[in-house]
Design an enzyme around this catalytic site. Structure first.
Site, short mmCIF file in Angstrom:
data_model
loop_
_atom_site.label_atom_id
_atom_site.label_comp_id
_atom_site.label_asym_id
_atom_site.label_seq_id
_atom_site.Cartn_x
_atom_site.Cartn_y
_atom_site.Cartn_z
N HIS A 193 45.96 32.71 75.78
CA HIS A 193 45.08 33.61 75.51
C HIS A 193 44.93 34.89 76.68
O HIS A 193 44.84 35.88 76.67
CB HIS A 193 43.53 33.46 75.63
CG HIS A 193 43.25 33.42 74.03
ND1 HIS A 193 42.22 32.61 73.48
CD2 HIS A 193 43.69 34.02 72.81
CE1 HIS A 193 42.38 32.63 72.22
NE2 HIS A 193 43.12 33.74 71.80
N ARG A 298 39.70 40.17 68.41
CA ARG A 298 39.18 39.04 68.89
C ARG A 298 37.63 39.12 69.57
O ARG A 298 37.53 39.35 70.86
CB ARG A 298 40.13 38.51 70.14
CG ARG A 298 41.46 38.08 69.57
CD ARG A 298 42.35 37.53 70.58
NE ARG A 298 43.69 36.75 70.04
CZ ARG A 298 44.79 37.46 70.06
NH1 ARG A 298 45.07 38.72 70.42
NH2 ARG A 298 45.96 36.89 69.54
N ARG A 335 37.09 39.11 63.80
CA ARG A 335 37.22 38.04 63.63
C ARG A 335 35.80 37.35 64.28
O ARG A 335 35.49 37.95 65.30
CB ARG A 335 38.39 37.15 64.12
CG ARG A 335 37.99 36.23 65.23
CD ARG A 335 39.43 35.41 65.33
NE ARG A 335 39.58 35.65 67.07
CZ ARG A 335 40.71 34.99 67.45
NH1 ARG A 335 41.87 34.58 66.75
NH2 ARG A 335 40.84 35.04 68.76
N GLU A 445 45.47 29.12 60.51
CA GLU A 445 46.22 28.66 61.73
C GLU A 445 45.90 27.30 61.91
O GLU A 445 46.34 26.98 63.21
CB GLU A 445 45.48 29.54 62.96
CG GLU A 445 43.95 29.77 63.01
CD GLU A 445 43.39 30.34 63.86
OE1 GLU A 445 43.96 30.92 64.70
OE2 GLU A 445 41.90 30.61 63.86
N ASN A 468 50.39 31.66 66.37
CA ASN A 468 50.15 31.12 67.63
C ASN A 468 49.54 29.78 67.57
O ASN A 468 49.98 28.81 68.28
CB ASN A 468 49.06 31.98 68.51
CG ASN A 468 49.55 33.27 68.73
OD1 ASN A 468 50.71 33.68 68.56
ND2 ASN A 468 48.69 34.45 69.13
N ASP A 469 48.45 29.60 66.56
CA ASP A 469 47.66 28.36 66.71
C ASP A 469 48.48 27.51 65.66
O ASP A 469 48.70 26.25 65.85
CB ASP A 469 46.20 28.36 66.43
CG ASP A 469 45.43 28.50 67.57
OD1 ASP A 469 45.76 28.10 68.49
OD2 ASP A 469 44.52 29.41 67.48
N ARG A 479 49.68 25.16 73.27
CA ARG A 479 50.20 26.45 73.75
C ARG A 479 49.82 26.78 75.19
O ARG A 479 50.63 27.86 75.83
CB ARG A 479 49.73 27.48 72.89
CG ARG A 479 48.44 27.94 72.89
CD ARG A 479 47.95 28.81 71.35
NE ARG A 479 47.67 29.99 71.97
CZ ARG A 479 47.01 30.90 71.00
NH1 ARG A 479 46.48 30.44 69.78
NH2 ARG A 479 46.94 32.09 71.62
N CYS A 516 49.38 37.96 62.24
CA CYS A 516 48.65 38.44 63.28
C CYS A 516 49.13 37.78 64.57
O CYS A 516 48.69 38.04 65.98
CB CYS A 516 47.25 38.57 63.16
SG CYS A 516 46.27 37.06 63.62
C1 PEP Z 1 46.68 32.85 66.43
O1 PEP Z 1 46.23 31.75 66.55
O2 PEP Z 1 47.82 33.28 66.08
C2 PEP Z 1 45.94 34.12 66.90
C3 PEP Z 1 46.26 35.30 66.41
O3 PEP Z 1 44.60 34.02 67.16
P1 PEP Z 1 44.60 33.63 68.93
O4 PEP Z 1 45.71 33.83 69.50
O5 PEP Z 1 43.39 34.41 69.34
O6 PEP Z 1 44.20 32.15 68.66
MG MG Z 2 44.10 31.36 66.80
#
Ligand code: PEP
Ligand code: MG
Length: 588
Positions: A193, A298, A335, A445, A468-469, A479, A516
């Site tokens: 993050h 976010r 979100r 996610e 990402n998640d 991650r 995203c």
């Molecule tokens: C994701 O998980 O891909 C996402 C966009 O949310 P974050 O990176 O804030 O967890």
């Molecule tokens: Mg996420």
């Protein structure tokens, strides 16, 4: 000179004196000017006096109750507080090394803790916990000195490069980024993050540097290359020049082939590109980069380091309104708070939390990412969730807002959250406020959400895939853990198959689906996503120019053939080959 290799996560080169922050204890080492020494010593003295008063009060409260034995613990802590090995040593460190008092206390603690480790007597050995407690109290009282971190940063002669073991958004929020040229952390990956935040702040950054924070000698200068991930301690003049020249070349503006009308692939498939942002002031960067909306705001970042009343409905309403008005007539997808337990040490959140869910000691220990976060947090704290929803519904009168729930793992969660939205709407109506209808969507996610996409699609108006998640949980690869970052593989067959399941699930119910996660901001992976039938993306504003160019040079039909082929393959290497080959032909 020493060169270390990490992962470049935010473009550019930063050179300057290193400022070391140890997040484990949240202590930052600030070098201080000689005329600041006296101020640090009196801050230390005030913190000692405040800690003393607090400990006396605690001891008296306990002694009055049942635990006179317990009260003895605080007698011991009071003795430790006055022990010259702690305060005296800390004061010496401030004077001799010319560093801030908080760092000096941590240093004194580390030195005494080593002595305790060698003690055989179990009673004395166990007193180590008390010692940590006392030092923690001192540091807390030092930090409570208003604006201490900002003040110390302002005092530095030149802007610095921040080196940390780990950097959470709450530390990031304490800092004045005009005084920081870049940062490097021991932990982390591209989707960390704080790496995402660095890109939005436009600060060069590298992560995953293992023990960098331990290796930097006091006062060393450091070079961070946010493209290659290289960090050089005490770089030579030639290395500085070479890195700066490379950074200038990389920052040359990309040539964008502009077209009239909507963005399309070479075979006429329309593609939407929106921006991910973390701060309301990032709207201008999103607009300048040509974003067709905000695909992911976010919102939890506004809780980090914000003023204490930031969670209040009115405060949130003003932020959301500023966002929608700044982007109008383009849509803004917000979100709901994706807070996780790492972020729960803040007084603002603490004050609002239900203690049943967050017992103090447990909270400090749990640092996993699969706990009470995202929509789970909202459902456990409905008053916080509904306050946010009311603010969002009110802001919807000023422009197109979409509400999105993070970290959804079941249909039931969506139903409960929707019920709370209905309640929030009724609460507004009781106040005479009527809000327009607002699309409700979810982030996909978590693997359980991806597998059940066809079921979830019946419940919501849109999907946004958080790769990402999704990658982290599908592959069981943390991650933020640099030791396994080479296993974080967007091209893993499991990930690609899940993406296909989600796209099909959305298509069956005719709801839109966007991506995203960071995956979309890699040109090679973006082309594959186009081939998988995904045509809406949201990414950091800095990646939009690249994405536009890639879309304009890609044939969706050709990539669809490539995607079909790679979806039948078994390993990442096998999958990467045809993708790279197809890319080589367009990038000529
Ligand atoms: C994701 O998980 O891909 C996402 C966009 O949310 P974050 O990176 O804030 O967890
Ligand atoms: Mg996420």
């Amino acid at each position: 000179m020493e060169r270390l290799k990490g992962i470049g996560v935010s473009s550019g080169v930063a050179i300057g004196p290193a400022l070391v922050a140890i997040q484990r204890t949240q202590v930052i080492r600030f070098p201080i000017a000689p005329d600041r020494v006296a101020r640090e010593l009196s801050a230390l003295d005030r913190a000692r006096a405040r800690s003393h008063d607090q400990l006396v009060q605690i001891r008296e409260r306990i002694a009055k109750g049942k635990g006179s034995d317990l009260a003895a613990i605080f007698d011991a802590q009071l003795l430790m507080l006055d022990d010259p090995m702690l305060i005296g040593r800390a004061a010496t460190v401030v004077c001799e090394e010319r560093v801030n008092a908080e760092w000096a206390v941590q240093r004194a603690l580390d030195e005494i803790a080593v002595v305790f480790d060698d003690v055989k007597d179990p009673y004395l050995h166990d007193r180590k916990g008390d010692l940590h407690d006392v030092a923690g109290r001192l540091r807390m009282n030092l930090r409570d000195e208003k604006g201490a971190a900002r003040d110390l940063l302002q005092d530095l002669d030149t802007p610095c490069v921040l080196i940390a073991d780990e950097l959470t958004p709450s530390v990031v929020a304490q800092l004045d980024w005009t005084r920081i040229r870049g940062f490097a952390t021991d932990a982390g990956s591209r989707t960390y993050h704080t790496a995402i935040l660095a890109r939005s702040l436009g600060v060069p950054a590298a992560v995953g540097l293992h023990d960098l924070s331990q290796r930097i000698p006091p006062g060393a200068s450091v070079l961070v290359d946010g493209d290659t991930g290289d960090v050089i301690i005490e770089p030579s003049a030639a290395e500085r020049q070479e890195a700066e020249a490379r950074a200038r070349l990389r920052s040359a503006p990309a040539v964008i082939r502009t077209i009239d009308g909507p963005l399309q692939t070479t075979d006429g498939v329309e593609v939407t590109l929106q921006a991910n942002i973390e701060r309301p002031e990032d709207v201008s960067a999103a607009v300048a980069a040509g974003a067709e909306g905000i695909g992911l705001y976010r919102s939890e970042f506004m809780l980090v380091g914000g003023p204490p009343d930031m969670a209040a409905e009115d405060e949130q309403y003003h932020v959301y309104r500023q966002l929608v008005e700044g982007m109008a007539p383009r849509p803004v997808t917000i979100r709901t708070f994706d807070i996780d337990e790492r972020q729960l040490d803040r007084p603002l959140v603490d004050a609002a939390l239900d203690a049943r869910w967050f017992p103090e000691q447990e909270r400090a220990q749990r640092v996993g990412h699969a706990g009470l976060r995202g929509i789970r947090f909202g459902l456990a704290q409905p008053h916080i969730f509904k306050t946010q929803v009311r603010a969002l519904l009110r802001a919807a009168s000023h422009g197109p807002i979409r509400i999105m729930f993070p970290f959804v793992s079941s249909v039931q969660e969506v139903r409960t959250a929707r019920m709370l939205i209905d309640q929030a709407r009724r609460e507004l109506e009781a106040r005479g406020i009527t809000a327009p209808p607002v699309p409700i969507g979810i982030m996909i996610e978590v693997p359980s959400a991806a597998f059940t996409a066809p079921l979830l699609a019946r419940e919501v108006d849109f999907f946004t895939i958080g790769t990402n998640d999704l990658i982290q949980y599908t592959l069981a690869v943390d991650r933020t853990d640099e030791r396994v970052s080479d296993r974080y593989e967007p091209l893993h067959p499991a990930v690609l198959r899940l993406l296909r399941t989600v796209r099909r699930g959305a298509a069956r119910r005719g709801i839109p689906v966007a991506v995203c996660g960071e995956m979309a901001s890699d040109p090679l992976l973006l082309r594959l996503l186009l081939g998988c039938g995904l045509f809406a993306f949201s990414m950091t504003p800095g990646a939009l120019a690249m994405a536009r160019r890639v879309v304009q040079e890609t044939s969706a039909a050709e990539m669809c053939q490539v995607a079909k082929k790679v979806l039948a393959l078994a390993t990442v290497d096998e999958i990467e080959r045809p993708l790279t080959e197809s890319f080589a032909t367009v990038s000529k």
